[in-house]
Design an enzyme around this catalytic site. Structure first.
Site, short mmCIF file in Angstrom:
data_model
loop_
_atom_site.label_atom_id
_atom_site.label_comp_id
_atom_site.label_asym_id
_atom_site.label_seq_id
_atom_site.Cartn_x
_atom_site.Cartn_y
_atom_site.Cartn_z
CG ASP A 45 22.04 93.53 25.58
OD1 ASP A 45 21.74 92.68 24.72
OD2 ASP A 45 23.03 93.43 26.33
CG ASP B 148 32.39 95.18 18.52
OD1 ASP B 148 33.48 94.58 18.30
OD2 ASP B 148 32.34 96.31 19.01
#
Length: 232
Positions: A115, A137
């Site tokens: 991340d 996304d």
């Protein structure tokens, strides 16, 4: 008191799968041979100093979610004196990026296979010249919008990290996400939208690198480009 590693205190995951298929043997080998030498230090272990990652770098760029690494590798090739930090949790994408880095013998790329928000939190204020967020996304369903990478806290963190005059570029091929992102970037103190005419967000900037993902045209609109500059 819950620790910082308590799942309930972590930000919602803004990405989908971390692996989709078996990683090709050559790429798998690069996980063992190349990745350890170019991995960003564990951001949870303390602050990250870009000057240590690449002493003498003319600038520092961060790509959040580099996909297959095509854009990251091309930009690194064009700007060999700039430190390129790339973050991507999708392991197949990391494997692809490693192949590009190896084939081009790039010395100015550092990777974080997880991340990006962890790395951002560990970087010092005003340490980045550019942040690139390409085709994240979209999390289409309204109940999933909270999982989108672009949130008020993310844009505030981008503003903290950018040097005065530094730029963030957000690109998406989904209209709703473009509107969502624009609203959050525009209300972030210190970030100034650079668009003056429709071409400024409808036409690819001269330094844009087209990737295989972009060529698939999976969204509901041609790519929308949002460039913001950090004010002094």
């Amino acid at each position: 008191m819950a620790s910082s590693d308590d799942p309930s205190h972590r930000p919602l995951r803004s990405f989908g799968r971390i692996k989709s298929r078996a990683i090709k043997p050559r790429q798998a080998a690069l996980f063992d041979t190349l990745l350890p030498s170019i991995t960003v230090p564990d951001p949870k272990a303390g602050p990250i100093d870009p000057a240590v990652l690449m002493p003498g770098a003319a600038g520092v760029w961060l790509e959040i979610g580099f996909g297959g690494g095509e854009h990251l590798a091309e930009q690194a090739s064009r700007h060999p004196d700039v430190l390129m930090i790339g973050c991507e949790p999708f392991l197949n994408g990391v494997g692809s990026a490693l192949r590009h880095i190896d084939e081009r013998d790039l010395k100015n790329v550092r990777l974080h296979a997880d991340d990006a928000r962890d790395v951002m939190a560990a970087l010092p204020e005003g340490s980045l010249d550019r942040v690139m967020i390409l085709f994240p996304d979209p999390w289409h369903k309204a109940r999933h919008n909270k999982r989108r990478l672009i949130q008020d806290e993310t844009t505030a963190e981008v503003a903290r990290l950018l040097k005065p005059g530094g730029m963030v570029r957000f690109v998406t091929d989904w209209k709703d996400y473009a509107e969502w992102a624009l609203a959050r970037f525009e209300r972030t103190p210190g970030l100034v939208w650079q668009a003056e005419a429709a071409d400024d967000w409808c036409v690819a900037p001269a330094d844009h690198v087209i990737t295989r993902y972009e060529e698939k045209k999976l969204g509901d609109t041609p790519p929308i480009f949002l460039d913001f500059v950090r004010s002094a």
